[in-house]
Scaffold this motif. Structure first.
Motif: not given
Length: 54
Positions: A28-37, A39-42, A44-50
């Motif tokens: 992603p060419p913007t910080v918002a795109g990186i933040a989105g990636i 968020g997806i990782f976070a 997934a990790k939250l769902a695994e924890f739950i």
């Protein structure tokens, strides 16, 4: 930490190669795109924890 450093070095090399060959970056060419990636990782990790708690 070693894995993070290796990933960063690999990313810098890949970014340089893409730029040298005048190809669009596969990121992603913007910080918002990186933040989105992140968020997806976070999410997934939250769902695994739950799921482990159930």
């Amino acid at each position: 930490m070693k894995l993070v450093l290796l990933a960063l070095i690999t990313g810098v090399i890949a970014g340089g190669i893409f730029t040298l060959f005048k190809l669009p970056l596969p990121a992603p060419p913007t910080v918002a795109g990186i933040a989105g990636i992140f968020g997806i990782f976070a999410g997934a990790k939250l769902a695994e924890f739950i799921m482990q708690m159930v």
